[in-house]
Enzyme design. Structure first.
Site, mmCIF file in Angstrom:
data_model
loop_
_atom_site.group_PDB
_atom_site.id
_atom_site.type_symbol
_atom_site.label_atom_id
_atom_site.label_comp_id
_atom_site.label_asym_id
_atom_site.label_seq_id
_atom_site.Cartn_x
_atom_site.Cartn_y
_atom_site.Cartn_z
ATOM 1 N N LYS A 145 0.855 -1.201 0.000
ATOM 2 C CA LYS A 145 0.000 0.000 0.000
ATOM 3 C C LYS A 145 0.884 1.241 0.000
ATOM 4 O O LYS A 145 2.075 1.197 0.340
ATOM 5 C CB LYS A 145 -0.923 0.012 1.219
ATOM 6 C CG LYS A 145 -0.206 -0.009 2.582
ATOM 7 C CD LYS A 145 0.298 1.339 3.060
ATOM 8 C CE LYS A 145 0.989 1.262 4.403
ATOM 9 N NZ LYS A 145 1.596 2.579 4.804
ATOM 10 N N ASP A 160 -2.374 -1.350 10.198
ATOM 11 C CA ASP A 160 -2.600 -1.340 8.756
ATOM 12 C C ASP A 160 -3.300 -2.601 8.244
ATOM 13 O O ASP A 160 -3.689 -2.668 7.075
ATOM 14 C CB ASP A 160 -1.272 -1.185 8.004
ATOM 15 C CG ASP A 160 -0.717 0.228 8.063
ATOM 16 O OD1 ASP A 160 -1.489 1.160 8.369
ATOM 17 O OD2 ASP A 160 0.490 0.400 7.818
#
Length: 281
Positions: free
Chosen positions: A10, A132
């Site tokens: 990401k 995350d």
């Protein structure tokens, strides 16, 4: 019989620290997006749990094994699997490699073991393993707040060419946050709604003006080359250039693939990638 699963990295288009909880967790406000850079997790049924990372046995502190053990605890089972992780996402880079691997293990083992856990249950388990991880379970483009549990998907996420460079072998997330905690860094002002609109429209000049990361200043104080690399990205034609997460990866977003490839050739160790909204590819 073994099965292969893809664990997507990401990027953070933005990151702001909005507060600190009593338990020490930072409250965040971020715009995040999955990219096509990925690790591969190979899994086959087995008695007991084992994991190798690039052919080297991993310890129980690895997030993939922790995910497997957390699933067994949650479901009250003692299922096993033989797992092999092939790493491509650089470590200590702010690209979420460990979280992506963890999220992929949760989703893959839930299916392989027939546990039938819901998305909500997987997100709760994921959050207990890392801030995350919930985003890495959902993917796409999203505004993420709190300690990672508040995820608001942004539709019509585009595919944007990226150049990634990880200077200095990466940075410790803990060290960067600790330095920010000591204070003295300028306040970051963010309009993540406007930034999301600029990203979905592909207006990179506007993205560059709107994106900001509260951790860039402390990261640059630890590794000054991050700042110079951001400027180098812009000089090489990036429409937007920024540090992702806690660093040290610097991201350049480009208008087209040719411009990205040209810039990558000028930057030793550069990786080419694209933003990606589909976790299955």
């Amino acid at each position: 019989m073994s099965f292969d699963y893809i664990a997507h990295a990401k990027i953070n288009w933005s990151l702001n620290i909005t507060g600190l909880r009593a338990d020490g967790y930072h409250l965040l406000d971020m715009l995040m997006q999955t990219i096509d850079l990925h690790d591969t997790l190979e899994i086959e049924p087995a008695v007991g749990l084992s994991l190798t990372v690039d052919d080297t046995p991993a310890g129980e502190e690895n997030l993939v094994l922790r995910a497997a053990m957390a699933l067994n605890r949650h479901a009250g089972t003692r299922r096993g699997a033989r797992m092999a992780l092939i790493k491509r996402i650089p470590a200590r880079a702010g690209l979420g490699g460990g979280s992506a691997d963890c999220a992929t293990a949760l989703r893959a083992l839930n299916g392989l073991w027939g546990l039938g856990l819901s998305e909500v249950e997987l997100l709760e388990i994921g959050l207990s393993l890392g801030a995350d991880v919930p985003f890495c379970l959902t993917g796409g483009l999203a505004r993420v707040r709190g300690i990672g549990e508040d995820i608001l998907p942004v539709p019509q996420a585009p595919s944007i060419p990226l150049v990634l460079v990880v200077p200095g072998g990466g940075l410790s997330t803990g060290a960067v946050f600790s330095l920010w905690d000591r204070g003295g860094y300028p306040e970051v002002r963010l309009d993540n709604a406007a930034l999301a609109g600029a990203v979905t429209a592909g207006r990179l000049d506007e993205v560059d003006r709107l994106c900001a990361n509260a951790l860039t200043a402390p990261a640059v104080s630890l590794m000054p080359e991050i700042g110079s690399l951001i400027e180098r990205m812009r000089a090489l034609g990036a429409g937007a250039a920024f540090m992702t997460g806690s660093g040290s990866a610097v991201v350049g977003a480009f208008a087209d693939d040719d411009a990205a490839r040209c810039a990558a050739r000028a930057l030793p160790g550069a990786l080419l990638a694209r933003t990606n909204s589909d976790l299955s590819s």
